[in-house]
Scaffold this motif. Structure first.
Motif, PDB file in Angstrom:
ATOM      1  N   ASP A 158      16.958  -0.210 -21.002  1.00  0.00           N
ATOM      2  CA  ASP A 158      15.925  -1.184 -20.644  1.00  0.00           C
ATOM      3  C   ASP A 158      14.979  -0.649 -19.583  1.00  0.00           C
ATOM      4  O   ASP A 158      13.855  -1.145 -19.434  1.00  0.00           O
ATOM      5  N   HIS A 159      15.436   0.352 -18.831  1.00  0.00           N
ATOM      6  CA  HIS A 159      14.643   0.893 -17.730  1.00  0.00           C
ATOM      7  C   HIS A 159      14.118   2.293 -18.042  1.00  0.00           C
ATOM      8  O   HIS A 159      13.777   3.056 -17.127  1.00  0.00           O
ATOM      9  N   GLY A 160      14.047   2.607 -19.339  1.00  0.00           N
ATOM     10  CA  GLY A 160      13.486   3.897 -19.723  1.00  0.00           C
ATOM     11  C   GLY A 160      14.363   5.073 -19.379  1.00  0.00           C
ATOM     12  O   GLY A 160      13.855   6.179 -19.153  1.00  0.00           O
ATOM     13  N   LEU A 161      15.709   4.849 -19.364  1.00  0.00           N
ATOM     14  CA  LEU A 161      16.645   5.914 -19.021  1.00  0.00           C
ATOM     15  C   LEU A 161      17.701   6.065 -20.110  1.00  0.00           C
ATOM     16  O   LEU A 161      18.896   5.846 -19.884  1.00  0.00           O
ATOM     17  N   PRO A 162      17.291   6.430 -21.332  1.00  0.00           N
ATOM     18  CA  PRO A 162      18.283   6.672 -22.377  1.00  0.00           C
ATOM     19  C   PRO A 162      19.165   7.852 -21.996  1.00  0.00           C
ATOM     20  O   PRO A 162      18.696   8.811 -21.374  1.00  0.00           O
ATOM     21  N   SER A 163      20.448   7.794 -22.360  1.00  0.00           N
ATOM     22  CA  SER A 163      21.368   8.855 -21.956  1.00  0.00           C
ATOM     23  C   SER A 163      22.463   9.015 -22.993  1.00  0.00           C
ATOM     24  O   SER A 163      23.624   8.693 -22.744  1.00  0.00           O
ATOM     25  N   ALA A 165      13.701  12.093 -11.895  1.00  0.00           N
ATOM     26  CA  ALA A 165      13.063  12.465 -13.158  1.00  0.00           C
ATOM     27  C   ALA A 165      14.125  12.842 -14.177  1.00  0.00           C
ATOM     28  O   ALA A 165      14.979  13.695 -13.903  1.00  0.00           O
ATOM     29  N   PRO A 166      14.135  12.208 -15.367  1.00  0.00           N
ATOM     30  CA  PRO A 166      15.117  12.574 -16.398  1.00  0.00           C
ATOM     31  C   PRO A 166      15.044  14.058 -16.724  1.00  0.00           C
ATOM     32  O   PRO A 166      13.975  14.649 -16.822  1.00  0.00           O
ATOM     33  N   GLY A 167      16.219  14.668 -16.860  1.00  0.00           N
ATOM     34  CA  GLY A 167      16.294  16.091 -17.157  1.00  0.00           C
ATOM     35  C   GLY A 167      16.108  16.991 -15.963  1.00  0.00           C
ATOM     36  O   GLY A 167      16.226  18.213 -16.075  1.00  0.00           O
ATOM     37  N   GLY A 168      15.872  16.406 -14.803  1.00  0.00           N
ATOM     38  CA  GLY A 168      15.594  17.222 -13.628  1.00  0.00           C
ATOM     39  C   GLY A 168      16.824  17.763 -12.940  1.00  0.00           C
ATOM     40  O   GLY A 168      16.721  18.673 -12.114  1.00  0.00           O
ATOM     41  N   PHE A 169      18.013  17.216 -13.263  1.00  0.00           N
ATOM     42  CA  PHE A 169      19.250  17.676 -12.638  1.00  0.00           C
ATOM     43  C   PHE A 169      20.325  17.679 -13.713  1.00  0.00           C
ATOM     44  O   PHE A 169      20.718  16.629 -14.217  1.00  0.00           O
ATOM     45  N   THR A 170      20.798  18.839 -14.078  1.00  0.00           N
ATOM     46  CA  THR A 170      21.677  18.979 -15.235  1.00  0.00           C
ATOM     47  C   THR A 170      23.004  18.256 -15.047  1.00  0.00           C
ATOM     48  O   THR A 170      23.727  18.502 -14.087  1.00  0.00           O
ATOM     49  N   VAL A 217      19.594  10.348 -11.919  1.00  0.00           N
ATOM     50  CA  VAL A 217      20.339   9.425 -11.063  1.00  0.00           C
ATOM     51  C   VAL A 217      19.421   8.245 -10.773  1.00  0.00           C
ATOM     52  O   VAL A 217      18.242   8.429 -10.466  1.00  0.00           O
ATOM     53  N   ALA A 218      19.960   7.031 -10.908  1.00  0.00           N
ATOM     54  CA  ALA A 218      19.150   5.823 -10.729  1.00  0.00           C
ATOM     55  C   ALA A 218      19.673   4.989  -9.568  1.00  0.00           C
ATOM     56  O   ALA A 218      20.871   4.974  -9.272  1.00  0.00           O
ATOM     57  N   LYS A 219      18.744   4.280  -8.935  1.00  0.00           N
ATOM     58  CA  LYS A 219      19.046   3.359  -7.843  1.00  0.00           C
ATOM     59  C   LYS A 219      18.636   1.962  -8.309  1.00  0.00           C
ATOM     60  O   LYS A 219      17.495   1.744  -8.716  1.00  0.00           O
ATOM     61  N   LEU A 220      19.576   1.011  -8.243  1.00  0.00           N
ATOM     62  CA  LEU A 220      19.337  -0.321  -8.794  1.00  0.00           C
ATOM     63  C   LEU A 220      19.697  -1.411  -7.801  1.00  0.00           C
ATOM     64  O   LEU A 220      20.412  -1.179  -6.826  1.00  0.00           O
ATOM     65  N   ALA A 264      11.905  -4.995 -11.871  1.00  0.00           N
ATOM     66  CA  ALA A 264      12.182  -4.985 -10.435  1.00  0.00           C
ATOM     67  C   ALA A 264      13.634  -4.621 -10.127  1.00  0.00           C
ATOM     68  O   ALA A 264      13.952  -4.285  -8.985  1.00  0.00           O
ATOM     69  N   TYR A 265      14.501  -4.675 -11.127  1.00  0.00           N
ATOM     70  CA  TYR A 265      15.915  -4.363 -10.915  1.00  0.00           C
ATOM     71  C   TYR A 265      16.114  -2.872 -10.661  1.00  0.00           C
ATOM     72  O   TYR A 265      17.022  -2.473  -9.932  1.00  0.00           O
ATOM     73  N   LEU A 266      15.271  -2.041 -11.279  1.00  0.00           N
ATOM     74  CA  LEU A 266      15.323  -0.602 -11.033  1.00  0.00           C
ATOM     75  C   LEU A 266      14.498  -0.299  -9.796  1.00  0.00           C
ATOM     76  O   LEU A 266      13.277  -0.456  -9.788  1.00  0.00           O
TER      77      LEU A 266
END
Length: 533
Positions: free
Chosen positions: A164-169, A218-223, A196-199, A211-213
């Motif tokens: 929902d927050h644009g962070l498919p994994s 940046a996705p892919g920025g840290f393996t 890594v996300a902060k919520l 607003a929850y995120l």
């Protein structure tokens, strides 16, 4: 007299006090625009007696969410609520605990879904469980969401879908979770997303609201991020690696805890997959160890300099998880080597020197050991042993082993424990071999012919609630595919700062010999049998 014969009289009495119930239900709930509880939702639930309460007053908002039936409703998550899944995601021949749900017309069920998706609110706009104080955060790694569990009510109260927050994994999503010291935010590592996300911790907020995120790297920025440690005073988040980093040498990542911007990487000497990770009180030292290696390392957190490298023997070990006691000097590390699983005990000196003092054996494949709320008991899930070992660290002794009553019990490939609350502790089980059978094998997505078939057992893990004195199973909370880390912010009565800070008496500790036998680091087993950390 049968309850159904009393129901018409009960509904007549109910109609006198509930607005809207005295009138016939709408012929088409699709035309009802409002979501008022007493005007629309409560009359529908009571008229259809969807939970078989019989007594109409049981459908009052407070009473509903205080009941077992309330667990079928997850606010803001209609498709994931059992109230809906019992109707839409099971074969009609499958018995369900609330058969009257199947009397709902399609428009009535669709209306209830709209109400749930909007937060299942009462007439004043309150959201269920917004007052929860003891919340466990369970990472459902195979489905890229985090389930929030009320430890007191023992039910899922929210789901946070990272898509929902644009962070498919995919295929592996959330793994580990840490918390801001002021309880304003939580941080989650997303393995395959490389982010890594902060919520937000606000339980009144829709988890899908932008607003929850609060922030995300940046996705892919840290393996393949794995375990984390937060220094709230310095606004630095330290991040290790998961098993999917195998085959390469990586350092520890450092992120700005406010913005989630990547700050730097701390290099480590010839170190394969830094997984185990802990930060000392005050943020001075980082303790880390590899998934396949022979040493434990201490790093100066501010400078990134290597302070100490403690050899653990001549052959590689699978080193999984560090824990620190409240004294900041006593550390434990779960270790597997050559068929031997154990907890290693260390003393951390003021200069950062890490001294190995002894060991205590555990069950098969010691996994993510977490310190309990008493500040001295280590809860060790045994990944291949389907059990949890409770170790009194100052005494250096096993206090209890919690295990299944039979081979198909709910403790199935346990991953992470959560601390004792009201006489019970919790453990997540990945169940990737499907030995535990969930209460319902919900239907999967349609195949090419539009046919839906029940999902296999291994598509469902759980969090098991265990008696802290006897180890007996008290409850099982089903989750989705591959639950991994389960964490608690350790506050409101579960904070180590409020506990008796008993020192580590190394004179009492059993200095058992360390088995340095050859460890077979089987990556096939790790990657295909649920070994991802």
């Amino acid at each position: 007299m049968p309850v159904l014969r009393l129901l018409p009289l009960a509904l007549l009495l109910f109609a006198a006090t509930v607005p809207g119930l005295a009138q016939p239900l709408p012929a088409d709930y699709g035309a009802v625009r409002g979501l008022g509880f007493s005007a629309h939702v409560q009359p529908l639930l009571a008229e259809r007696d969807v939970f078989g309460f019989g007594a109409a007053e049981a459908y009052a908002w407070d009473a509903l969410f205080a009941s077992d039936a309330g667990a079928t409703i997850v606010p803001f998550d209609a498709e994931g609520s059992d109230l809906v899944r019992f109707v839409e995601d099971l074969d009609a021949a499958t018995a369900i605990p609330y058969p009257n749900l199947r009397t709902l017309r399609p428009d009535e069920l669709a209306f209830l879904k709209r109400w749930i998706e909007a937060g299942a609110r009462d007439d004043d706009g309150a959201v269920p469980y917004a007052d929860a104080e003891h919340v466990l955060f369970a990472a459902v790694q195979g489905e890229n969401h985090v389930a929030l569990i009320d430890a007191a009510r023992r039910r899922v109260i929210r789901r946070v879908y990272l898509d929902d927050h644009g962070l498919p994994s995919a295929p592996y999503g959330p793994h580990h979770i840490v918390f801001a010291p002021d309880d304003s935010a939580w941080f989650v590592s997303l393995i395959s997303a490389g982010a890594v996300a902060k919520l937000s911790m606000d339980l009144s907020l829709d988890p899908s609201d932008p607003a929850y995120l609060l922030a995300a790297s940046a996705p892919g920025g840290f393996t393949t991020p794995g375990m984390m440690a937060l220094d709230g005073d310095a606004d630095r988040l330290y991040v290790g690696r998961s098993t999917l980093s195998s085959g390469s040498t990586y350092g520890l990542g450092v992120f700005d805890a406010q913005t989630m911007d990547f700050a730097e990487e701390i290099p480590l000497p010839a170190f394969d997959i830094p997984h185990a990770l802990a930060l000392t009180p005050g943020g001075r030292y980082l303790l880390t160890a590899p998934l396949s290696g022979r040493d434990a390392l201490v790093v100066d957190a501010a400078s990134g300099d290597l302070v100490a490298q403690t050899p653990l023997g001549p052959t590689n070990r699978e080193l999984v998880h560090f824990s620190l006691l409240p004294d900041g000097r006593t550390a434990t590390l779960t270790s597997n080597s050559g068929g031997t699983s154990e907890v290693l005990f260390f003393t951390l000196g003021d200069d950062g020197a890490l001294t190995l003092n002894g060991t205590v054996p555990t069950g098969a494949r010691a996994w993510h050991g977490h310190l309990d709320s008493d500040g001295r008991t280590l809860l060790v899930p045994n990944r291949a042993g389907n059990s949890v070992t409770l170790i009194d660290v100052p005494a250096g002794e096993v206090r209890l082993t919690a295990e299944n009553a039979d081979a198909n019990g709910p403790i199935s490939m346990p991953h992470s424990p959560a601390p004792t609350y009201e006489g019970a502790f919790f453990v997540s089980s990945s169940n990737l071999q499907g030995t535990w059978m969930p209460p319902f094998n919900f239907l999967g997505e349609p195949d090419a012919d539009g046919v839906r078939t029940p999902l296999p057992n291994d598509a469902f893990g759980n969090v098991t609630v265990l008696d802290a004195t006897t180890g007996a199973v008290q409850a099982v909370i089903p989750l989705g595919r591959y639950p991994s880390g389960v964490e608690h912010p350790m506050h409101h009565g579960m904070d180590h700062g409020d506990m008796q800070r008993e020192g580590m008496d190394h004179g009492e500790m059993k200095h058992e010999g360390m088995d340095h036998g050859e460890m077979k680091h089987d990556e096939h087993e790790m990657n295909h049998e649920g070994g991802h950390h």
